[in-house]
Design a protein around this motif. Sequence first.
Motif, PDB file in Angstrom:
ATOM      1  N   UNK A 133     -52.409  43.754  -1.313  1.00  0.00           N
ATOM      2  CA  UNK A 133     -50.961  43.666  -1.520  1.00  0.00           C
ATOM      3  C   UNK A 133     -50.204  43.887  -0.217  1.00  0.00           C
ATOM      4  N   UNK A 134     -49.342  42.909   0.111  1.00  0.00           N
ATOM      5  CA  UNK A 134     -48.431  43.003   1.245  1.00  0.00           C
ATOM      6  C   UNK A 134     -47.017  42.857   0.715  1.00  0.00           C
ATOM      7  N   UNK A 165     -50.729  47.365   1.432  1.00  0.00           N
ATOM      8  CA  UNK A 165     -50.021  47.417   2.705  1.00  0.00           C
ATOM      9  C   UNK A 165     -48.509  47.362   2.507  1.00  0.00           C
ATOM     10  N   UNK A 166     -48.020  47.573   1.286  1.00  0.00           N
ATOM     11  CA  UNK A 166     -46.581  47.492   1.045  1.00  0.00           C
ATOM     12  C   UNK A 166     -45.849  48.562   1.854  1.00  0.00           C
ATOM     13  N   UNK A 167     -44.804  48.119   2.548  1.00  0.00           N
ATOM     14  CA  UNK A 167     -44.000  49.034   3.342  1.00  0.00           C
ATOM     15  C   UNK A 167     -44.629  49.421   4.674  1.00  0.00           C
ATOM     16  N   UNK A 168     -45.794  48.870   4.987  1.00  0.00           N
ATOM     17  CA  UNK A 168     -46.456  49.187   6.258  1.00  0.00           C
ATOM     18  C   UNK A 168     -45.901  48.322   7.385  1.00  0.00           C
ATOM     19  N   UNK A 221     -45.376  41.395   5.597  1.00  0.00           N
ATOM     20  CA  UNK A 221     -45.445  42.793   6.003  1.00  0.00           C
ATOM     21  C   UNK A 221     -44.210  43.111   6.818  1.00  0.00           C
ATOM     22  N   UNK A 222     -43.862  44.364   6.909  1.00  0.00           N
ATOM     23  CA  UNK A 222     -42.736  44.755   7.755  1.00  0.00           C
ATOM     24  C   UNK A 222     -43.113  44.452   9.204  1.00  0.00           C
TER      25      UNK A 222
END
Length: 111
Positions: free
Chosen positions: A100-101, A81-84, A106-107
Motif C-alpha cells: 500500500x502506497x 508505505x502510506x504517509x511515508x 508516495x509522499x
Amino acid sequence: MNKAIQSGPDYSSADLTRADFRGRDLRGATFRGAYLRDADFRGADCRGVDFRGADVSRVSFQGADLRGANFNQASLVGSNFRGAETAGAEFLGADLDRTAFDADGAKGGAA
C-alpha cells in the motif's frame, strides 16, 4: 570542516521478525538480506537505509522518512508505505504485491 557521512548499524542477514523500530533514527543502516517480517518502522528515520534483498513483508512504514532508501530485490508483500516520504527511494525488482502506497505513489514521489 568536511565531515564524512557515517554509516549506520549493520543488520545484514539478521532475523528481526516483528522488531519494533518505531520512531528510531536508522539513517544509513544496512538491513541487506535481513528478515524483517511484521516489523514496525512507523515514524522512523530511514534515510539512505539499505534494504536490498531483505524480506520486508507485512511491515509498516507509515510516516517513515525513506528518502534515498534502497529496496531493490526486496520482498515487500503486504507492506504499508502510506504517509511515508519516499523521494529517491529505489524499488527495482522488488515484489510489491499487495503493498500500500498513497494515491499519488508516495509522499515526495517522482516529480
